[in-house]
Enzyme design. Structure first.
Site, PDB file in Angstrom:
ATOM      1  N   ARG A   1      16.341  -1.170   1.940  1.00  0.00           N
ATOM      2  CA  ARG A   1      14.518  -0.154   1.626  1.00  0.00           C
ATOM      3  C   ARG A   1      15.392   0.872   2.266  1.00  0.00           C
ATOM      4  NH1 ARG A   1       9.663   1.030   4.878  1.00  0.00           N
ATOM      5  NH2 ARG A   1      11.136   1.009   6.838  1.00  0.00           N
TER       6      ARG A   1
ATOM      7  N   ARG B   1       8.270  -5.440   5.640  1.00  0.00           N
ATOM      8  CA  ARG B   1       8.593  -4.390   7.175  1.00  0.00           C
ATOM      9  C   ARG B   1       8.667  -5.690   7.802  1.00  0.00           C
ATOM     10  NH1 ARG B   1       4.944  -0.144   7.001  1.00  0.00           N
ATOM     11  NH2 ARG B   1       3.644  -1.908   5.930  1.00  0.00           N
TER      12      ARG B   1
ATOM     13  N   ASP C   1       3.591  -1.583  -6.296  1.00  0.00           N
ATOM     14  CA  ASP C   1       2.802  -0.949  -5.889  1.00  0.00           C
ATOM     15  C   ASP C   1       1.891  -1.135  -6.781  1.00  0.00           C
ATOM     16  OD1 ASP C   1       2.137  -0.163  -2.193  1.00  0.00           O
ATOM     17  OD2 ASP C   1       0.698   0.889  -4.139  1.00  0.00           O
TER      18      ASP C   1
ATOM     19  N   TYR D   1      -8.310   4.967  -4.216  1.00  0.00           N
ATOM     20  CA  TYR D   1      -6.894   6.627  -3.675  1.00  0.00           C
ATOM     21  C   TYR D   1      -6.818   7.879  -4.441  1.00  0.00           C
ATOM     22  CZ  TYR D   1      -5.110   2.405  -0.500  1.00  0.00           C
ATOM     23  OH  TYR D   1      -4.968   1.646  -0.117  1.00  0.00           O
TER      24      TYR D   1
ATOM     25  N   ARG E   1       2.262  -9.063   0.237  1.00  0.00           N
ATOM     26  CA  ARG E   1       3.398  -9.102   0.791  1.00  0.00           C
ATOM     27  C   ARG E   1       3.796  -9.726   1.665  1.00  0.00           C
ATOM     28  NH1 ARG E   1       0.954  -3.645   2.781  1.00  0.00           N
ATOM     29  NH2 ARG E   1      -0.362  -2.721   0.681  1.00  0.00           N
TER      30      ARG E   1
HETATM   31  O1  CP3 Z   1       2.914  -8.544  -1.579  1.00  0.00           O
HETATM   32  C1  CP3 Z   1       4.197  -8.440  -2.032  1.00  0.00           C
HETATM   33  O2  CP3 Z   1       5.009  -8.873  -1.500  1.00  0.00           O
HETATM   34  C2  CP3 Z   1       4.471  -7.498  -3.154  1.00  0.00           C
HETATM   35  C3  CP3 Z   1       4.201  -6.338  -3.323  1.00  0.00           C
HETATM   36  C4  CP3 Z   1       3.276  -6.066  -2.773  1.00  0.00           C
HETATM   37  C5  CP3 Z   1       3.428  -3.961  -2.035  1.00  0.00           C
HETATM   38  N1  CP3 Z   1       1.610  -3.228  -1.863  1.00  0.00           N
HETATM   39  C6  CP3 Z   1       4.611  -4.120  -1.005  1.00  0.00           C
HETATM   40  C7  CP3 Z   1       3.940  -2.497  -0.547  1.00  0.00           C
HETATM   41  C8  CP3 Z   1       1.838  -4.987  -3.087  1.00  0.00           C
HETATM   42  C9  CP3 Z   1       1.088  -5.918  -4.054  1.00  0.00           C
HETATM   43  C10 CP3 Z   1       1.349  -4.508  -2.751  1.00  0.00           C
HETATM   44  C11 CP3 Z   1      -0.249  -4.249  -3.334  1.00  0.00           C
HETATM   45  C12 CP3 Z   1      -0.986  -2.679  -1.989  1.00  0.00           C
HETATM   46  N2  CP3 Z   1      -0.480  -1.866  -2.305  1.00  0.00           N
HETATM   47  C13 CP3 Z   1      -2.679  -2.400  -1.942  1.00  0.00           C
HETATM   48  C14 CP3 Z   1      -3.107  -4.153  -2.741  1.00  0.00           C
HETATM   49  C15 CP3 Z   1      -3.079  -5.303  -1.365  1.00  0.00           C
HETATM   50  C16 CP3 Z   1      -3.806  -4.930  -0.003  1.00  0.00           C
HETATM   51  O3  CP3 Z   1      -2.746  -4.649   0.720  1.00  0.00           O
HETATM   52  O4  CP3 Z   1      -4.780  -4.773  -0.447  1.00  0.00           O
HETATM   53  C17 CP3 Z   1      -2.752  -1.575  -1.892  1.00  0.00           C
HETATM   54  C18 CP3 Z   1      -4.141  -1.698  -1.027  1.00  0.00           C
HETATM   55  C19 CP3 Z   1      -1.337  -0.931  -1.790  1.00  0.00           C
HETATM   56  C20 CP3 Z   1      -1.793   0.589  -1.559  1.00  0.00           C
HETATM   57  C21 CP3 Z   1      -0.763   1.123  -0.241  1.00  0.00           C
HETATM   58  N3  CP3 Z   1       1.056   0.761   0.100  1.00  0.00           N
HETATM   59  C22 CP3 Z   1      -0.928   0.897   1.124  1.00  0.00           C
HETATM   60  C23 CP3 Z   1      -2.397   1.132   1.509  1.00  0.00           C
HETATM   61  C24 CP3 Z   1       0.630   1.032   1.504  1.00  0.00           C
HETATM   62  C25 CP3 Z   1       0.433   1.094   3.325  1.00  0.00           C
HETATM   63  C26 CP3 Z   1       0.139   0.257   4.393  1.00  0.00           C
HETATM   64  C27 CP3 Z   1       1.348  -0.259   5.271  1.00  0.00           C
HETATM   65  O5  CP3 Z   1       1.436  -1.420   4.349  1.00  0.00           O
HETATM   66  O6  CP3 Z   1       2.532   0.771   5.369  1.00  0.00           O
HETATM   67  C28 CP3 Z   1       1.215   0.481   0.688  1.00  0.00           C
HETATM   68  C29 CP3 Z   1       2.793   0.645   1.226  1.00  0.00           C
HETATM   69  C30 CP3 Z   1       3.743  -0.369   1.195  1.00  0.00           C
HETATM   70  N4  CP3 Z   1       2.959  -1.661  -0.458  1.00  0.00           N
HETATM   71  C31 CP3 Z   1       4.190  -1.587   1.524  1.00  0.00           C
HETATM   72  C32 CP3 Z   1       4.995  -2.435   1.064  1.00  0.00           C
HETATM   73  C33 CP3 Z   1       5.701  -3.325   1.397  1.00  0.00           C
HETATM   74  C34 CP3 Z   1       4.809  -1.079   3.044  1.00  0.00           C
HETATM   75  C35 CP3 Z   1       5.805   0.055   2.572  1.00  0.00           C
HETATM   76  C36 CP3 Z   1       7.299   0.195   3.532  1.00  0.00           C
HETATM   77  O7  CP3 Z   1       7.939  -0.327   3.178  1.00  0.00           O
HETATM   78  O8  CP3 Z   1       6.929   1.158   4.451  1.00  0.00           O
END
Ligand code: CP3
Length: 355
Positions: free
Chosen positions: A40, A31, A78, A155, A27
């Protein structure tokens, strides 16, 4: 395609010598960075950002521009784009994380589940990969990724994140045939998706099994790991032999020996596992990636330094370690703390790579 100016991440995945321990962060575009929040906002919301290849390229490069000590980039997207393309209707409720409009609960819906047409339904991701590769100009390698079938299925069946997994576990225990059908279909979708990312230019792939650790011992060996293995062997059969792979099961520290057998180049570790002990168990078979507790970045710079050094000490001499966090960086992280982490890794790790 431009040759890479810095390939230490790829070398470490193959356990080849490097002058220091390479590092990136799960990540890393997100944010905690004000520039990410600005982009965003321009996109409207998170999903629109993922679906716009120009803006996805912009945010992928943001952490690299801010932190020249990063040794890898990761596609901004994602894991849930795949079930979205399978027709489940992904949306993000503000402050609540991901949800699906049409979760998979009924047998009739499960039987109808379709493998998406990656070139069409996920074209925006593949376009983003090509654009990011161009924009990187060979600075560092680009990691492509997907969710593991089990983690995607949590999910898809639960319909959202943050649950206690009771709906999917009940399915696992009462109708394992239905769950296996979901996992098989998703495995095929993920294989095609990763293959398309590789064709578009990613240099390595990572499979996120974020919820593998919610399973029982037997459950992990039945519902999660075998499907990861099928993806990796099918990718190899499809001609992607040279692309290194990382698998990351959060909460999977008890199953390292099993994980080391499925054909991945590296295992990702969360912060619960001692990396030195993990190396003793599987270091002769795979590289290891991890494993700083992301919460440490909320502490003082001295605490970050100390913890980074202790992980590097624990891994010890030689190659095969990619420094990373044990899970994604939190949105509350002060960006300066990342500088402390990266600088400590770069400076302190060199002693472990002397000839
Ligand atoms: O690593 C990186 O920089 C690449 C981007 C990336 C995102 N999601 C961006 C993201 C990657 C590799 C993921 C994978 C992902 N997504 C996983 C596996 C990794 C992990 O964290 O376990 C999972 C379970 C998801 C599903 C997901 N997406 C969730 C549970 C959430 C909400 C949680 C949160 O942090 O708010 C997301 C949203 C998400 N994916 C964000 C980002 C930058 C935040 C969303 C936002 O900008 O509001």
């Amino acid at each position: 395609m431009a040759t890479l100016q810095n390939n230490y991440f790829l070398k470490a995945l193959r356990r080849e010598p490097t002058p220091y321990t390479p590092v990136w962060m799960m990540r890393q575009a997100g944010r905690y960075l004000p520039e990410y929040r600005a982009t965003r906002k321009k996109a409207g919301d998170f999903l629109s950002l993922c679906k716009n290849p120009d803006l996805a390229t912009e945010v992928t490069l943001q952490p690299l521009d801010r932190y020249p000590l990063l040794d890898a980039s990761i596609l901004f997207s994602d894991i849930l784009t795949v079930p979205d393309a399978m027709g489940l209707g992904l949306y993000f409720a503000e402050g609540e994380g991901p949800k699906f409009e049409r979760p998979l609960r009924e047998e009739i819906d499960i039987q109808k589940l379709k493998i998406p047409d990656v070139a069409y339904d996920l074209k925006y991701v593949i376009d983003a990969v090509s654009q990011i590769k161009k924009a990187l100009q060979g600075r560092v390698p680009l990691i492509g990724f997907a969710g593991s079938p089990w983690t995607l299925a949590t999910y898809m069946v639960e319909g959202q994140g943050g649950t206690d997994f009771l709906t999917i576990k009940k399915m696992a225990y009462t109708r394992p045939d239905l769950l296996h059908h979901i996992l098989k279909t998703t495995t095929e979708a993920v294989t095609q998706y990763l293959h398309a990312q590789i064709e578009a230019g990613v240099d390595a792939i990572m499979i996120f099994d974020s919820w593998g650790g919610a399973l029982s011992h037997q459950g992990y060996l039945e519902f999660s790991l075998p499907y990861i293995k099928v993806i990796l062997s099918n990718l190899k059969m499809m001609g992607n032999k040279k692309i290194p792979s990382i698998i990351f099961t959060k909460g999977g520290g008890l199953w390292l020996q099993d994980q080391a057998e499925v054909g991945a180049h590296a295992l990702g570790l969360d912060w619960q596992t001692d990396i030195g002990m993990a190396r003793q168990k599987v270091g002769h078979q795979v590289a290891l990636q991890g494993n700083l507790d992301p919460a440490i970045l909320l502490s003082k710079p001295e605490a970050v330094e100390k913890e980074v050094k202790s992980i590097l000490d624990s891994y010890g001499q030689g190659s095969g370690h990619i420094f990373n966090l044990g899970h994604g960086i939190t949105e509350h992280t002060p960006p300066e703390q990342v500088d402390v982490m990266l600088k400590t890794v770069r400076e302190y790790s060199q002693q472990f790579h002397m000839k």
